[in-house]
Design an enzyme around this catalytic site. Structure first.
Site, mmCIF file in Angstrom:
data_model
loop_
_atom_site.group_PDB
_atom_site.id
_atom_site.type_symbol
_atom_site.label_atom_id
_atom_site.label_comp_id
_atom_site.label_asym_id
_atom_site.label_seq_id
_atom_site.Cartn_x
_atom_site.Cartn_y
_atom_site.Cartn_z
ATOM 1 N N LYS A 94 0.260 -8.131 13.215
ATOM 2 C CA LYS A 94 -0.729 -7.163 12.796
ATOM 3 C C LYS A 94 -1.963 -7.739 13.342
ATOM 4 C CE LYS A 94 -2.703 -5.309 8.563
ATOM 5 N NZ LYS A 94 -2.487 -5.126 7.094
ATOM 6 N N THR B 153 1.846 -4.405 4.329
ATOM 7 C CA THR B 153 1.693 -4.743 5.637
ATOM 8 C C THR B 153 1.052 -6.019 5.962
ATOM 9 O OG1 THR B 153 -0.455 -3.763 5.848
ATOM 10 C CG2 THR B 153 1.089 -2.101 6.294
ATOM 11 N N ASP B 154 0.397 -6.718 5.012
ATOM 12 C CA ASP B 154 -0.226 -8.049 5.434
ATOM 13 C C ASP B 154 0.770 -8.998 5.915
ATOM 14 O OD1 ASP B 154 -2.610 -6.970 5.005
ATOM 15 O OD2 ASP B 154 -2.840 -7.792 2.893
ATOM 16 N N TYR C 21 -7.250 0.878 -4.499
ATOM 17 C CA TYR C 21 -6.056 1.427 -4.808
ATOM 18 C C TYR C 21 -5.150 0.259 -5.485
ATOM 19 C CZ TYR C 21 -4.546 -1.091 -0.771
ATOM 20 O OH TYR C 21 -4.163 -1.646 0.433
ATOM 21 N N GLU D 35 5.314 -34.566 25.185
ATOM 22 C CA GLU D 35 6.629 -35.491 25.094
ATOM 23 C C GLU D 35 7.035 -35.445 23.752
ATOM 24 O OE1 GLU D 35 5.890 -39.267 27.034
ATOM 25 O OE2 GLU D 35 7.879 -39.871 25.926
ATOM 26 N N THR E 47 0.814 -1.149 -0.122
ATOM 27 C CA THR E 47 -0.049 -0.177 0.175
ATOM 28 C C THR E 47 0.766 1.368 -0.108
ATOM 29 O OG1 THR E 47 -1.563 -1.122 1.184
ATOM 30 C CG2 THR E 47 -1.809 1.092 1.218
#
Ligand code: ASP
Length: 309
Positions: free
Chosen positions: A158, A87-88, A25, A272, A12
């Site tokens: 996030k 950012t994802d 966008y 274990e 972005t």
């Protein structure tokens, strides 16, 4: 004068919309170096590297390996690096790089929740703050700088889909703040004593999410899966039928890491025949598991990585 390279990967922060109130966008070919204020060029020598132009939802293992290569080469002739990223998956990329890069020089990852044409776009200040953090004398290692905060690659996650305040470090807290370029560390950045460096291999592993009433069918996984991260309940508890099925997989040589569906807390439960993920979330547990498996298939050795990395 410090030399800083900005490696652009997309996201972005590198995107534009046709209207400043449009939520849609697309990624553009902007040179992010050019949005920095002139004054910064009197303090540091900044260069730009266009690595990729992807939405970070499409980041994959090859993207990580190639990015690590690019950082390795670029850092040789620079004092620090800023990576701009969607950012994802930036938390995963940050953690991956922190495990494989053999340098303590600052590698700052940043992005934006609002595209560059948006009203109140956050990318410009995030980039400026990241460059200031990259120049800071106390900076070292891989960090995420976003929304005026500094986070360690290991702890940051996030937690919001759209808000600019989308990142937290739920276990250890943010490591500092940046206000219009003024950096203040709250704690010293810790560096790993040993890294999984020169890892060109990323062994195939999978993540499976547990839910009430789940049946076992999903655990009939393919034989080329060497490791499995299971997202259990809080403190890594598992339904009995799932646990029994996992025991069979473990006996057949699959390394099982049990993580939790809670967003914070150190896992104290012990099994274990399975590893638990300590403070790592499932996504980061999978990265560590895949990289550790490229070094060893011994469960006790891999367990040690989860206690120290
Ligand atoms: N989907 C975008 C990405 O991760 C989101 C962002 O950059 O904020 O590339």
């Amino acid at each position: 004068m410090k030399k800083i390279a900005i490696i652009q990967t997309g996201g972005t922060i590198a995107s534009k919309s046709s209207d400043k109130y449009d939520k849609n966008y697309s990624i553009s070919d902007v040179a992010l170096v050019e949005i920095l204020p002139y004054e910064i060029s009197t303090k540091a020598q900044i260069s730009g590297v266009k690595f990729s132009q992807i939405d970070s939802k499409d980041a994959d293992v090859n993207f990580w390996l190639n990015l690590a290569d690019c950082v390795c080469k670029t850092i040789k002739t620079n004092d620090a690096i800023v990576i701009t990223h969607g950012t994802d998956t930036m938390c995963e990329t940050a953690y991956f790089l922190s495990l494989v890069l053999d340098t303590n020089k600052p590698i700052i990852i940043t992005g934006a929740m609002r595209n560059s044409s948006s009203a109140s776009s956050d990318g410009e200040l995030n980039l400026y703050n990241s460059v200031c953090l990259a120049m800071h004398e106390k900076s070292s290692g891989v960090m995420i700088a976003i929304n005026d905060e500094i986070h360690s690659a290991k702890d940051v996650i996030k937690i919001h889909s759209t808000n600019i305040n989308a990142f937290v470090s739920p276990n250890f807290g943010k490591i500092g703040v940046i206000n219009y370029g003024e950096v203040n560390f709250y704690t010293q950045t810790k560096q790993l004593k040993s890294r999984l460096v020169n890892t060109k291999e990323f062994i195939k592993t999978q993540i499976i999410y547990i839910y009430p009433g789940m049946d076992d069918e999903i655990f009939n996984i393919k034989s080329d899966v060497k490791g499995l991260v299971v997202i259990g309940y809080a403190n890594a508890t598992l339904p009995e039928n799932v646990k029994n099925k996992l025991e069979i997989l473990a006996k057949n040589g699959v390394i099982i890491v049990v993580s939790a569906n809670t967003i914070s807390g150190l896992i104290t439960k012990e099994y274990e025949n399975f590893i638990t993920s300590n403070t790592l979330n499932p996504q980061k547990s999978r990265i560590l598991l895949s990289l550790a498996l490229s070094k060893t298939s011994n469960i006790n050795e891999i367990k040690k990585y989860f206690l120290t990395h």
